[in-house]
Design a protein around this motif. Structure first.
Motif, short mmCIF file in Angstrom:
data_model
loop_
_atom_site.label_atom_id
_atom_site.label_comp_id
_atom_site.label_asym_id
_atom_site.label_seq_id
_atom_site.Cartn_x
_atom_site.Cartn_y
_atom_site.Cartn_z
N ARG A 170 0.83 -1.20 0.00
CA ARG A 170 0.00 0.00 0.00
C ARG A 170 0.86 1.25 0.00
O ARG A 170 0.56 2.23 -0.70
CB ARG A 170 -0.93 -0.01 1.20
N ALA A 171 1.94 1.26 0.78
CA ALA A 171 2.83 2.42 0.80
C ALA A 171 3.45 2.66 -0.57
O ALA A 171 3.57 3.80 -1.03
CB ALA A 171 3.92 2.23 1.85
N ARG A 172 3.84 1.61 -1.25
CA ARG A 172 4.40 1.76 -2.60
C ARG A 172 3.35 2.32 -3.56
O ARG A 172 3.65 3.18 -4.39
CB ARG A 172 4.91 0.41 -3.11
N TYR A 193 -4.29 5.13 -5.29
CA TYR A 193 -4.88 5.14 -3.96
C TYR A 193 -5.52 3.79 -3.64
O TYR A 193 -4.92 2.93 -3.02
CB TYR A 193 -5.91 6.27 -3.85
N VAL A 194 -6.73 3.57 -4.07
CA VAL A 194 -7.41 2.31 -3.77
C VAL A 194 -8.56 2.16 -4.77
O VAL A 194 -9.18 3.13 -5.17
CB VAL A 194 -7.93 2.28 -2.31
N THR A 195 -8.82 0.91 -5.18
CA THR A 195 -9.86 0.58 -6.16
C THR A 195 -9.86 1.55 -7.35
O THR A 195 -10.88 2.15 -7.69
CB THR A 195 -11.26 0.54 -5.52
N ASP A 196 -8.69 1.72 -7.93
CA ASP A 196 -8.52 2.49 -9.17
C ASP A 196 -8.83 3.98 -9.02
O ASP A 196 -9.30 4.62 -9.96
CB ASP A 196 -9.38 1.89 -10.30
N ARG A 236 -10.63 -4.33 -2.43
CA ARG A 236 -9.35 -4.78 -2.96
C ARG A 236 -8.24 -4.66 -1.91
O ARG A 236 -7.21 -4.01 -2.14
CB ARG A 236 -8.99 -3.98 -4.22
N LEU A 237 -8.45 -5.32 -0.78
CA LEU A 237 -7.50 -5.25 0.33
C LEU A 237 -6.64 -6.52 0.44
O LEU A 237 -6.03 -6.77 1.47
CB LEU A 237 -8.26 -5.05 1.65
N GLU A 238 -6.58 -7.28 -0.65
CA GLU A 238 -5.84 -8.55 -0.56
C GLU A 238 -4.35 -8.34 -0.29
O GLU A 238 -3.73 -9.10 0.47
CB GLU A 238 -6.06 -9.38 -1.83
N GLU A 239 -3.75 -7.31 -0.89
CA GLU A 239 -2.32 -7.08 -0.63
C GLU A 239 -2.09 -6.57 0.78
O GLU A 239 -1.06 -6.86 1.39
CB GLU A 239 -1.75 -6.11 -1.67
N ASP A 240 -3.05 -5.83 1.32
CA ASP A 240 -2.95 -5.39 2.70
C ASP A 240 -2.99 -6.58 3.64
O ASP A 240 -2.23 -6.64 4.62
CB ASP A 240 -4.09 -4.42 3.03
N LEU A 241 -3.87 -7.54 3.36
CA LEU A 241 -3.93 -8.74 4.19
C LEU A 241 -2.63 -9.53 4.08
O LEU A 241 -2.11 -10.03 5.09
CB LEU A 241 -5.11 -9.62 3.79
#
Length: 324
Positions: A68-70, A77-80, A262-267
């Motif tokens: 997320r930081a990258r 940001y998030v979800t396009d 779309r929080l899969e990478e955060d998880l």
């Protein structure tokens, strides 16, 4: 404290089951407009997490190597949704964001991330859903954007139902707990302009439901039913109970917070990059969602709640579970 910063906004708010300190060098930080006044808690409360939103980088910020930081550093940001690059630094229970107009990220991303992190570590399930209560339990309202969830919720809570939340739910052991947020609504007959404030999106207004409706004050309410909002035309009224397999499929795509936002990478980052741990957490959440949805009736609600006859039939459905 991330370097010498003059705070102009400093408020602790409840985000469902957790508390968060929101601090900023921007006076009247607009992100707070998205939390109900009922979400504000005393300043001497020790928060579970801290979010610092700063206009300028402070010296000595820890490096953040999360996905997320990258993404934020590249302007994704998030979800396009895209914008100017934002510096993110997270360490322990503190997240620091550095950039312009950071209110665009607090509700769209940070709140979702904090709810995901909480349910990953403490158990439970983060859902995108509205919720209201009757005497014997809670009904979740889910559906795609523009399906009429907020209008449905507003019409029912003005006429006998009790408000829980407009947007986010934490489900733990089939108990529903809401997040005390304001409601973003488009102008229409369901909206009193005098009781609203401007939203970040100029097409919307903000309503504080904890001031507009009777609201539920207990910690959690047993889950009783799930409604899939599906408004299409003003005159039609159709309520149909869905088979469990259909209900679960819809809930996975339109209510499961991990998928919707779309929080899969955060998880995966919360799991330290361990795919097996990711699979275990994802499997646990998915199984809980499946169990919750199949343990109660799920209805597709295709109705205009602004019509009195339709509203009365929906209130009857809330009270007795029938489809009359």
């Amino acid at each position: 404290m991330p370097g010498p910063v003059r705070l102009r906004t400093d408020q602790v708010v409840r985000i469902g089951p957790l508390s968060a300190r929101i601090a900023s060098d921007v006076p009247g930080f607009p992100a707070l407009h998205y939390f109900s006044r009922a979400a504000q808690v005393p300043h001497n409360t020790v928060p579970d997490v801290e979010l610092w939103c700063l206009s300028h980088a402070a010296p000595g910020l820890p490096a953040d190597t999360t996905a997320r930081a990258r993404n934020l550093a590249s302007g994704y940001y998030v979800t396009d949704h895209f914008g100017p690059p934002v510096l993110m630094s997270s360490s322990g229970n503190r997240i620091v964001l550095v950039g312009d107009r950071l209110e665009r990220l607090v509700w769209p991303y940070v709140v979702k991330y904090l709810l995901l992190r909480h349910t990953t570590t403490a158990g439970g399930l983060f859902l995108k859903a509205a919720a209201l209560a009757t005497e014997d339990g809670a009904t979740l309202i889910v559906g795609r954007g523009g399906a009429g969830k907020s209008v449905l919720l507003t019409g029912l809570c003005r006429n006998g139902a009790t408000f829980i939340t407009n947007s986010h739910v934490v489900l733990t052991d089939d108990l529903v707990q809401g997040v005390a947020s304001t409601m973003r609504m488009r102008p229409g007959p369901w909206l009193d302009p005098a009781a609203t404030t401007a939203a970040l999106d100029p097409r919307e207004r903000l309503v504080d439901p904890y001031e507009a409706f009777p609201h539920h004050t207990d910690a959690a309410v047993p889950l009783r039913a799930v409604w899939i909002a599906d408004f299409r035309t003003p005159d039609e009224h159709e309520v149909r109970q869905l088979p469990p397999e259909e209900a679960v499929t819809i809930a996975e795509q339109f209510a499961f917070g991990l998928n919707v936002y779309r929080l899969e990478e955060d998880l995966l980052d919360l799991c330290g990059g361990d795919y097996r741990a990711f699979a275990a957490h994802y499997g646990r959440m998915r199984a809980q969602l499946h169990a919750a949805v199949t343990s109660c009736p799920t209805y597709r609600v295709h109705s205009n709640v602004q019509l009195t006859a339709h509203r009365d039939r929906l209130l009857q459905l809330l009270c007795d579970g029938g489809t009359s």
